[in-house]
Each structure stands twice: as C-alpha cells, then as structure tokens.
Design an enzyme around this catalytic site. Structure first.
Site, PDB file in Angstrom:
ATOM      1  N   GLN A  86       0.799  -1.235   0.000  1.00 40.62           N
ATOM      2  CA  GLN A  86       0.000   0.000   0.000  1.00 40.62           C
ATOM      3  C   GLN A  86       0.834   1.289   0.000  1.00 40.62           C
ATOM      4  O   GLN A  86       0.537   2.201  -0.773  1.00 40.62           O
ATOM      5  CB  GLN A  86      -0.967   0.013   1.187  1.00 40.62           C
ATOM      6  CG  GLN A  86      -2.161  -0.902   0.997  1.00 40.62           C
ATOM      7  CD  GLN A  86      -3.165  -0.792   2.124  1.00 40.62           C
ATOM      8  OE1 GLN A  86      -3.186   0.205   2.846  1.00 40.62           O
ATOM      9  NE2 GLN A  86      -4.009  -1.794   2.279  1.00 40.62           N
ATOM     10  N   HIS A 108      -7.968  -1.995   7.272  1.00 40.36           N
ATOM     11  CA  HIS A 108      -7.083  -2.323   8.393  1.00 40.36           C
ATOM     12  C   HIS A 108      -6.227  -1.082   8.623  1.00 40.36           C
ATOM     13  O   HIS A 108      -5.813  -0.433   7.661  1.00 40.36           O
ATOM     14  CB  HIS A 108      -6.228  -3.545   8.026  1.00 40.36           C
ATOM     15  CG  HIS A 108      -5.224  -3.947   9.077  1.00 40.36           C
ATOM     16  ND1 HIS A 108      -5.527  -3.989  10.421  1.00 40.36           N
ATOM     17  CD2 HIS A 108      -3.930  -4.332   8.968  1.00 40.36           C
ATOM     18  CE1 HIS A 108      -4.454  -4.389  11.098  1.00 40.36           C
ATOM     19  NE2 HIS A 108      -3.474  -4.596  10.237  1.00 40.36           N
ATOM     20  N   GLU A 231     -13.197 -31.518  13.226  1.00 38.35           N
ATOM     21  CA  GLU A 231     -14.211 -31.344  14.269  1.00 38.35           C
ATOM     22  C   GLU A 231     -14.107 -29.986  14.967  1.00 38.35           C
ATOM     23  O   GLU A 231     -15.071 -29.514  15.582  1.00 38.35           O
ATOM     24  CB  GLU A 231     -14.120 -32.492  15.291  1.00 38.35           C
ATOM     25  CG  GLU A 231     -15.367 -32.562  16.166  1.00 38.35           C
ATOM     26  CD  GLU A 231     -15.398 -33.786  17.092  1.00 38.35           C
ATOM     27  OE1 GLU A 231     -14.572 -34.697  16.889  1.00 38.35           O
ATOM     28  OE2 GLU A 231     -16.236 -33.806  18.000  1.00 38.35           O
TER      29      GLU A 231
HETATM   30  N1  LIG Z   1      -7.662 -10.989   3.891  1.00 42.34           N
HETATM   31  C1  LIG Z   1      -8.657 -10.609   4.657  1.00 42.34           C
HETATM   32  O1  LIG Z   1      -9.653 -11.304   4.737  1.00 42.34           O
HETATM   33  C2  LIG Z   1      -8.630  -9.336   5.438  1.00 42.34           C
HETATM   34  C3  LIG Z   1      -7.849  -8.290   5.008  1.00 42.34           C
HETATM   35  N2  LIG Z   1      -7.962  -7.074   5.595  1.00 42.34           N
HETATM   36  C4  LIG Z   1      -7.200  -5.975   5.074  1.00 42.34           C
HETATM   37  O2  LIG Z   1      -7.632  -5.720   3.742  1.00 42.34           O
HETATM   38  C5  LIG Z   1      -6.565  -5.226   2.960  1.00 42.34           C
HETATM   39  C6  LIG Z   1      -6.398  -6.104   1.723  1.00 42.34           C
HETATM   40  O3  LIG Z   1      -5.969  -7.380   2.158  1.00 42.34           O
HETATM   41  P1  LIG Z   1      -6.269  -8.690   1.302  1.00 42.34           P
HETATM   42  O4  LIG Z   1      -7.669  -8.674   0.802  1.00 42.34           O
HETATM   43  O5  LIG Z   1      -5.798  -9.828   2.152  1.00 42.34           O
HETATM   44  O6  LIG Z   1      -5.295  -8.486   0.074  1.00 42.34           O
HETATM   45  P2  LIG Z   1      -4.869  -9.521  -1.054  1.00 42.34           P
HETATM   46  O7  LIG Z   1      -3.498 -10.019  -0.776  1.00 42.34           O
HETATM   47  O8  LIG Z   1      -5.930 -10.557  -1.259  1.00 42.34           O
HETATM   48  O9  LIG Z   1      -4.834  -8.512  -2.286  1.00 42.34           O
HETATM   49  C7  LIG Z   1      -4.452  -8.902  -3.512  1.00 42.34           C
HETATM   50  C8  LIG Z   1      -4.883  -7.865  -4.537  1.00 42.34           C
HETATM   51  O10 LIG Z   1      -3.992  -6.760  -4.529  1.00 42.34           O
HETATM   52  C9  LIG Z   1      -3.556  -6.537  -5.848  1.00 42.34           C
HETATM   53  N3  LIG Z   1      -2.193  -6.015  -5.816  1.00 42.34           N
HETATM   54  C10 LIG Z   1      -1.107  -6.606  -5.290  1.00 42.34           C
HETATM   55  N4  LIG Z   1      -0.022  -5.834  -5.489  1.00 42.34           N
HETATM   56  C11 LIG Z   1      -0.461  -4.736  -6.149  1.00 42.34           C
HETATM   57  C12 LIG Z   1       0.157  -3.570  -6.649  1.00 42.34           C
HETATM   58  N5  LIG Z   1       1.474  -3.383  -6.518  1.00 42.34           N
HETATM   59  N6  LIG Z   1      -0.606  -2.637  -7.294  1.00 42.34           N
HETATM   60  C13 LIG Z   1      -1.940  -2.810  -7.434  1.00 42.34           C
HETATM   61  N7  LIG Z   1      -2.583  -3.899  -6.985  1.00 42.34           N
HETATM   62  C14 LIG Z   1      -1.852  -4.841  -6.356  1.00 42.34           C
HETATM   63  C15 LIG Z   1      -3.614  -7.905  -6.509  1.00 42.34           C
HETATM   64  O11 LIG Z   1      -3.707  -7.782  -7.905  1.00 42.34           O
HETATM   65  C16 LIG Z   1      -4.877  -8.456  -5.925  1.00 42.34           C
HETATM   66  O12 LIG Z   1      -5.986  -7.966  -6.640  1.00 42.34           O
HETATM   67  C17 LIG Z   1      -5.356  -5.206   3.896  1.00 42.34           C
HETATM   68  O13 LIG Z   1      -5.297  -3.928   4.456  1.00 42.34           O
HETATM   69  C18 LIG Z   1      -5.716  -6.231   4.956  1.00 42.34           C
HETATM   70  O14 LIG Z   1      -5.075  -6.020   6.198  1.00 42.34           O
HETATM   71  C19 LIG Z   1      -8.875  -6.817   6.592  1.00 42.34           C
HETATM   72  C20 LIG Z   1      -9.686  -7.816   7.053  1.00 42.34           C
HETATM   73  C21 LIG Z   1      -9.543  -9.168   6.582  1.00 42.34           C
HETATM   74 MG   LIG Z   2      -5.668  -8.593   9.915  1.00 39.87          MG
END
Ligand SMILES: NC(=O)C1=CN([C@@H]2O[C@H](COP(=O)(O)OP(=O)(O)OC[C@H]3O[C@@H](n4cnc5c(N)ncnc54)[C@H](O)[C@@H]3O)[C@@H](O)[C@H]2O)C=CC1
Ligand SMILES: [Mg+2]
Ligand SMILES: CC(=O)[C@](C)(O)C(=O)O
Ligand SMILES: [Mg+2]
EC number: 1.1.1.86
Length: 334
Positions: A86, A108, A231
C-alpha cells in the site's frame, strides 16, 4: 459500552451518485466490489496493468481500470491491496489523484497507525474493517446475512466522514450484523493480536500440535485429522452460535470435565505471559518494524515458513479426506 451501528443507522443514499474505487481485487477487494455493486453503488476496480485479477474482475461484470485512473475519477477510494504494498502504490498512484473532499478508506489501520501513509489534510480518512476473511464477506452478503465490522475515522474533513463510512459498511452488508465504532489504533492493535495469538497463529499451532502429538504416538493420521482439524469447526460453530457455555452444554460430561481441567494446562500462565509479550511488540511498533524490514529484505522468513505450512503432512491427509466431502465449499487457491 461500545457504540454499535445497524442497518437503520446507515444511509446508503450518501453513496448514490458517488464513484467508489476499490483498489485491489483479492480477498477483501472482490468481496467489497461485488457487494457494493449488488447494493446499487457505482464501483470501479483499480489494478495494475497485467494483474491476474483484471480478467476475473471483468468476468464478474465490474469496470476495471488502472489504480491511477480509478483514483482520479473516484470520490471514495478503498485501499484493498496487501498492507505491505500500500505505501508505495499510495505514493505513486493515489496521493496525487485525491481531490478535496474525497474519502480515503482502509480495511485495516496498519499503514495509517504506523505512519506508512500520510494522507493530505483535505480528505476524509476512514476505515471499515470487516472482522472476517474476504470470501466470507461475499458469501454472507449473498446469503442475505453480513459479517461484523469496525468503523473508525482518522480524519474528518467533510464533517460527514462517519456517516459516509457507515454507508459503505451498509453497502458491503456489515450493518446487518453490527458495526462497532473504534479508532485506527484499537483496530490495528487488536486485529494484529487476534490473528497472531488466536485466529490464525494460535489456532494453526494448536491444530498442528494436536495432530502431530497423535501421529507421533502411532495413531492413524486420518483419525488425527478429523479429531484435530475437522471437528474443530463443528465445535467452533457451537461457540459462534451460542457462546462457549453453549458448547460445554452440547458436549459430553466427560468432555466438559476433561476440557475444563486440561485446557487450562495447555493455555497456562506461561502461554498467557507470551501473549502479553506479543501484545507489547504490537503496541511498541516492534512487530510492525520487523514486518516492514522482512519485506524490504525480500521476505526470506515469510517464504520459508509459508512453504513449511504448505508441505505439512496435515495438508496431504486433509486434501484426501476433504475430497470425500463434496459439500465442503473450498476456496480457490489460485
Ligand atoms: N484478507 C482478509 O480477509 C482481510 C484483510 N484485511 C485488510 O484488507 C486489505 C487487503 O488485504 P487482502 O484482501 O488480504 O489483500 P490480497 O493479498 O488478497 O490482495 C491482492 C490484490 O492486490 C492486488 N495487488 C497486489 N499488489 C499490487 C500492486 N502493486 N498494485 C496494485 N494492486 C496490487 C492484486 O492484484 C490483488 O488484486 C489489507 O489492508 C488487509 O489487512 C482486513 C480484514 C480481513
Ligand atoms: Mg488482519
Ligand atoms: C481475516 C482477518 O480479519 C485478518 C485475520 O485480520 C486478516 O486477514 O488480516
Ligand atoms: Mg482481522
């Protein structure tokens, strides 16, 4: 008492006529973009050119463009790319494109709380942080349900930042379950602590340690898998639906007595002391520093550990056993 917002406290109309840019189409990104779209909000997904998510988002019927373009056209920008990428993406493609009165959002608080992103003073900065993995955010929305979330305002330029953030939370289905007001600091520190000691780190180690102890003692891995991993979900479902006491109510008296006397020996005072140390590392910023440096060094420890998890014997047994239970909804690991 925490302040909790529900559907009736949020007005989706505040987002009508506005363009929302969802940056990233991963776990959270796909869920937010699709839920907002299905709630009637105008969404554009921002990705880098060549991203593997690009085609998937288009196939899902969404508008997709570059991060820079998405931001320049949007009123609301939600950052849903990995926390570690980010800051650089923000500096290159987001900062310039933010206009007065826009709202920059996070799921987050890491980058704001630890000072890795410093937004201009003329935008709202808010957070809607679902307390759920992204794929469940989507699944629950489609089932007419929702997952709980936290909402926080870091910067209120417009004077309407909280209401707008709540409208967003409603758009992804979270006000159906409840959205708790918090701060970036509280969300960041509790989220990191929870995923490290309980939800992800603690649970994974508890499962592996149970499985390994049984297998080392000569029990069949298939029996150990069902006992230690499968489980667990059924037991946790009872806890999720009714609380810990409801779980005790449902299990046998033998499980109650054994569990109540032995559980305390597993999570003993030394484990609790370690938990307090881990919390300190989060509060002082020591964990954040370590994770940022690990990324700068090309993630050597992270990659090694992830590879070990992937190749753990429980994965092989699990794959075989889960195939026989086609009703289990797997998650696409691609
Ligand atoms: N994974 C989760 O379920 C949760 C995540 N968060 C927060 O949400 C945010 C996103 O996390 P996730 O969904 O896990 O991310 P992720 O790892 O699943 O995101 C991947 C996405 O980001 C894009 N991406 C990666 N590098 C990039 C770049 N250099 N430029 C543009 N796009 C790029 C990829 O193409 C893909 O679409 C974070 O702040 C995380 O802490 C919050 C609650 C739960
Ligand atoms: Mg987290
Ligand atoms: C799913 C979630 O809320 C976590 C565990 O905090 C995360 O993926 O960062
Ligand atoms: Mg979390």
């Amino acid at each position: 008492m925490a302040k909790i917002y529900y559907d009736g406290d949020a007005d989706l109309n505040l987002l009508k006529g506005k363009q929302v840019a969802v940056i990233g189409y991963g776990s959270q990104g796909h869920a937010h973009a699709l839920n907002l779209r299905d709630s009637g909000i105008d969404v554009v997904v921002g990705l880098y050119e060549g991203s593997r998510s690009w085609k998937r988002a288009e196939e899902d019927g969404l508008k997709v463009t570059t991060v820079e373009k998405a931001v320049s056209e949007a009123d609301v920008v939600m950052m849903l790319i990995p926390d570690t990428v980010q800051p650089s993406v923000y500096r290159k493609y987001v900062h310039e494109g933010l206009e007065e009165g826009n709202m920059l959002m996070f799921a987050h608080g890491f980058n704001i709380h630890y000072g890795q992103i410093i937004p201009p003073s003329y935008v709202d900065v808010t957070m809607v942080a679902p307390k759920s993995p992204g794929h469940i955010v989507r699944r629950m929305y489609q089932e007419g349900k929702g997952v709980p979330a936290l909402v926080a305002v870091h910067q209120d330029y417009s004077g309407k930042a909280l209401d707008l953030a709540l409208a967003y939370a409603k758009g992804i289905g979270c006000t159906r379950a409840g959205v708790i007001e918090t701060t970036f600091r509280e969300e960041t520190e509790t989220d990191l602590f929870g995923e490290q000691v309980d939800l992800c780190g603690g649970v994974a180690e508890l499962i592996k340690a149970t499985f390994e102890t049984l297998v080392e003692a000569g029990y069949q891995p298939e029996v150990a898998y069902f006992e230690a991993l499968h489980e667990l979900k059924l037991i946790v479902d009872l806890i999720y639906e009714g609380g810990i006491y409801a779980m005790w109510y449902s299990v046998s008296d033998t499980a109650k007595y054994g569990g109540m006397t032995r559980g305390r020996r597993v999570i003993n005072e030394s484990v609790r002391e370690e938990m307090r140390k881990i919390l300190k590392e989060i509060q002082t910023g020591e964990f954040a520093r370590e994770w940022i440096l690990e990324n700068m060094a090309g993630r050597p420890s992270y990659s090694k550990l992830l590879e070990m998890e992937k190749n753990h014997p429980i994965e092989e047994v699990g794959k075989r056993l889960r195939k026989m239970m086609p009703w289990l909804k797997g998650i696409d690991l691609e």
